[in-house]
Design a protein around this motif. Structure first.
Motif, mmCIF file in Angstrom:
data_model
loop_
_atom_site.group_PDB
_atom_site.id
_atom_site.type_symbol
_atom_site.label_atom_id
_atom_site.label_comp_id
_atom_site.label_asym_id
_atom_site.label_seq_id
_atom_site.Cartn_x
_atom_site.Cartn_y
_atom_site.Cartn_z
ATOM 1 N N LEU A 1 -6.632 -11.966 -15.271
ATOM 2 C CA LEU A 1 -6.972 -12.157 -13.864
ATOM 3 C C LEU A 1 -7.941 -11.072 -13.403
ATOM 4 O O LEU A 1 -8.958 -11.355 -12.754
ATOM 5 C CB LEU A 1 -5.697 -12.124 -13.017
ATOM 6 C CG LEU A 1 -5.875 -12.151 -11.492
ATOM 7 C CD1 LEU A 1 -6.374 -13.516 -11.046
ATOM 8 C CD2 LEU A 1 -4.545 -11.813 -10.800
ATOM 9 N N ALA A 2 -7.630 -9.824 -13.734
ATOM 10 C CA ALA A 2 -8.470 -8.703 -13.322
ATOM 11 C C ALA A 2 -9.878 -8.835 -13.889
ATOM 12 O O ALA A 2 -10.873 -8.638 -13.182
ATOM 13 C CB ALA A 2 -7.841 -7.382 -13.770
ATOM 14 N N HIS A 3 -9.977 -9.189 -15.167
ATOM 15 C CA HIS A 3 -11.304 -9.309 -15.787
ATOM 16 C C HIS A 3 -12.131 -10.391 -15.111
ATOM 17 O O HIS A 3 -13.335 -10.217 -14.886
ATOM 18 C CB HIS A 3 -11.158 -9.614 -17.274
ATOM 19 C CG HIS A 3 -12.472 -9.772 -17.966
ATOM 20 N ND1 HIS A 3 -13.342 -8.717 -18.163
ATOM 21 C CD2 HIS A 3 -13.099 -10.878 -18.483
ATOM 22 C CE1 HIS A 3 -14.434 -9.147 -18.773
ATOM 23 N NE2 HIS A 3 -14.306 -10.452 -18.977
ATOM 24 N N GLU B 1 -14.254 -6.960 -1.634
ATOM 25 C CA GLU B 1 -13.185 -5.998 -1.310
ATOM 26 C C GLU B 1 -12.121 -6.002 -2.378
ATOM 27 O O GLU B 1 -11.591 -4.955 -2.767
ATOM 28 C CB GLU B 1 -12.594 -6.353 0.066
ATOM 29 C CG GLU B 1 -11.392 -5.514 0.490
ATOM 30 C CD GLU B 1 -10.057 -6.095 0.013
ATOM 31 O OE1 GLU B 1 -9.140 -5.293 -0.300
ATOM 32 O OE2 GLU B 1 -9.937 -7.336 -0.045
ATOM 33 N N LEU B 2 -11.804 -7.195 -2.874
ATOM 34 C CA LEU B 2 -10.801 -7.317 -3.921
ATOM 35 C C LEU B 2 -11.295 -6.683 -5.216
ATOM 36 O O LEU B 2 -10.559 -5.962 -5.898
ATOM 37 C CB LEU B 2 -10.479 -8.795 -4.140
ATOM 38 C CG LEU B 2 -9.271 -9.139 -4.995
ATOM 39 C CD1 LEU B 2 -7.995 -8.590 -4.393
ATOM 40 C CD2 LEU B 2 -9.170 -10.656 -5.162
ATOM 41 N N ARG B 3 -12.556 -6.907 -5.564
ATOM 42 C CA ARG B 3 -13.109 -6.347 -6.799
ATOM 43 C C ARG B 3 -13.093 -4.820 -6.770
ATOM 44 O O ARG B 3 -12.761 -4.175 -7.764
ATOM 45 C CB ARG B 3 -14.540 -6.858 -7.012
ATOM 46 C CG ARG B 3 -15.219 -6.223 -8.212
ATOM 47 C CD ARG B 3 -16.179 -7.142 -8.912
ATOM 48 N NE ARG B 3 -17.184 -7.711 -8.040
ATOM 49 C CZ ARG B 3 -17.927 -8.773 -8.377
ATOM 50 N NH1 ARG B 3 -17.764 -9.350 -9.555
ATOM 51 N NH2 ARG B 3 -18.826 -9.250 -7.549
ATOM 52 N N THR B 4 -13.440 -4.239 -5.638
ATOM 53 C CA THR B 4 -13.481 -2.784 -5.558
ATOM 54 C C THR B 4 -12.086 -2.165 -5.479
ATOM 55 O O THR B 4 -11.952 -0.944 -5.612
ATOM 56 C CB THR B 4 -14.300 -2.324 -4.336
ATOM 57 O OG1 THR B 4 -13.738 -2.873 -3.142
ATOM 58 C CG2 THR B 4 -15.753 -2.762 -4.454
ATOM 59 N N SER B 5 -11.047 -2.982 -5.301
ATOM 60 C CA SER B 5 -9.684 -2.438 -5.248
ATOM 61 C C SER B 5 -9.153 -2.070 -6.632
ATOM 62 O O SER B 5 -8.159 -1.352 -6.740
ATOM 63 C CB SER B 5 -8.739 -3.439 -4.573
ATOM 64 O OG SER B 5 -8.498 -4.567 -5.414
ATOM 65 N N PHE B 6 -9.809 -2.550 -7.697
ATOM 66 C CA PHE B 6 -9.399 -2.208 -9.063
ATOM 67 C C PHE B 6 -10.139 -0.958 -9.536
ATOM 68 O O PHE B 6 -11.335 -0.797 -9.278
ATOM 69 C CB PHE B 6 -9.721 -3.351 -10.033
ATOM 70 C CG PHE B 6 -8.818 -4.542 -9.926
ATOM 71 C CD1 PHE B 6 -7.701 -4.666 -10.755
ATOM 72 C CD2 PHE B 6 -9.083 -5.556 -9.012
ATOM 73 C CE1 PHE B 6 -6.876 -5.779 -10.668
ATOM 74 C CE2 PHE B 6 -8.261 -6.673 -8.930
ATOM 75 C CZ PHE B 6 -7.152 -6.778 -9.755
ATOM 76 N N GLY C 1 -15.356 0.444 -22.391
ATOM 77 C CA GLY C 1 -15.395 -0.091 -21.032
ATOM 78 C C GLY C 1 -15.141 -1.570 -20.893
ATOM 79 O O GLY C 1 -15.137 -2.091 -19.778
ATOM 80 N N SER C 2 -14.904 -2.281 -21.999
ATOM 81 C CA SER C 2 -14.659 -3.721 -21.908
ATOM 82 C C SER C 2 -13.277 -3.988 -21.306
ATOM 83 O O SER C 2 -12.318 -3.267 -21.574
ATOM 84 C CB SER C 2 -14.741 -4.358 -23.298
ATOM 85 O OG SER C 2 -14.382 -5.730 -23.243
ATOM 86 N N THR C 3 -13.194 -5.071 -20.514
ATOM 87 C CA THR C 3 -11.896 -5.496 -19.976
ATOM 88 C C THR C 3 -11.582 -6.932 -20.357
ATOM 89 O O THR C 3 -10.604 -7.502 -19.886
ATOM 90 C CB THR C 3 -11.857 -5.346 -18.443
ATOM 91 O OG1 THR C 3 -12.982 -6.027 -17.860
ATOM 92 C CG2 THR C 3 -11.884 -3.881 -18.031
ATOM 93 N N ASN C 4 -12.415 -7.538 -21.196
ATOM 94 C CA ASN C 4 -12.164 -8.900 -21.680
ATOM 95 C C ASN C 4 -11.123 -8.832 -22.783
ATOM 96 O O ASN C 4 -11.344 -8.191 -23.815
ATOM 97 C CB ASN C 4 -13.466 -9.510 -22.213
ATOM 98 C CG ASN C 4 -13.320 -10.968 -22.616
ATOM 99 O OD1 ASN C 4 -12.309 -11.364 -23.173
ATOM 100 N ND2 ASN C 4 -14.339 -11.756 -22.348
#
Length: 265
Positions: A122-124, A140-145, A201-204
């Motif tokens: 979900l985060a990725h 806003e949601l993206r910058t919350s991570f 740095g990958s999150t996939n």
């Protein structure tokens, strides 16, 4: 991306159309392999619809299949000649996922292993997604991570899995069990590669995109070594055991490289 894959305008247009079928939409976005540049003309499009409270799909618009999880619902259908997987979450749950991920410690490597894989997926999607409804809410949601922290957590998870797989491989090699050594050495190398990608740095989290992710990050040498290791090892049991040892050596090289990178996250 495959030259026949749909354009960004087409994908966002399809996503906007699909999101319009739902009520109480707080924000919506498209993501997945087509958005990330890994997909092809046969890939599906992931549409995420985040809602404020209960939502329903308009009754006059049916779906080919629906699946319900503890925190979300997935509707599968076609739009604009593209298969679409629409995942519906309450936006409050997504914000809670961000909080749980951000607050998870990397000091204990076992702690990240208790987080749901679905949360990382979900985060990725949020990280790479293209907003199709209420862009300001999505941003806003993206910058919350904390994306560096997300990658560090994934590194910890993969290193924990690598340790177990590498120990199993050593045992199988010592016993002369070629088949088990082959399977476990491939797992160990896969987890080591995942750890290296996360440290970069990958999150996939999807293993099927390992080669694509290595290319995307410019890791040409690692790509070639990993490809050769996965493709090798045909022949006698001795050949398989030798290839399994080579995979372990490469896995060790990758984890050392990952350890050198992870401190920069």
């Amino acid at each position: 991306m495959d030259q026949l894959a749909p354009s960004r305008d087409r994908l966002t247009g399809t996503g906007r159309k699909v999101a319009g079928l739902y009520t109480n939409v707080a924000t919506a976005y498209v993501c997945g392999s087509l958005v990330e540049g890994f997909g092809n003309s046969q890939s599906d499009l992931d549409v995420f619809v985040l809602t404020d409270g209960p939502s329903r799909r308009r009754e006059d618009e049916g779906t080919s299949a629906t699946f319900t999880g503890d925190e979300y619902r997935i509707d599968i259908d076609f739009a604009d000649e593209v298969r679409v997987d629409t995942e519906c979450w309450d936006i409050a749950q997504v914000r809670d996922v961000a909080r749980r991920i951000n607050n998870c410690s990397v000091g204990d490597w076992t702690a990240p292993a208790h987080l749901e894989s679905q949360w990382f997926q979900l985060a990725h999607g949020i990280r790479i997604g293209w907003a199709v409804r209420e862009e300001s809410v999505f941003e806003e949601l993206r910058t919350s991570f904390d994306w560096g922290h997300v990658s560090h957590l994934l590194y910890c998870r993969y290193m924990l899995s690598y340790t177990g797989a590498s120990e199993d491989t050593v045992g199988a090699i010592s016993a002369g069990d070629a088949g088990t050594a082959m399977l476990n050495s491939r797992q160990a190398l896969g987890f080591a590669t995942d750890a290296l990608l996360a440290a970069a740095g990958s999150t996939n989290i999807k293993p099927k995109w390992r080669f694509a992710k290595l290319r995307q990050l410019g890791m040409t040498e690692e790509f070639e070594r990993y490809f050769a290791a996965e493709a090798g090892g045909q022949g006698t049991d001795d050949d398989v055991l030798l290839a399994s040892k080579d995979r372990l050596r490469l896995a060790s090289d990758f984890t050392l490289a990952a350890a050198a990178l992870v401190g920069r996250l």
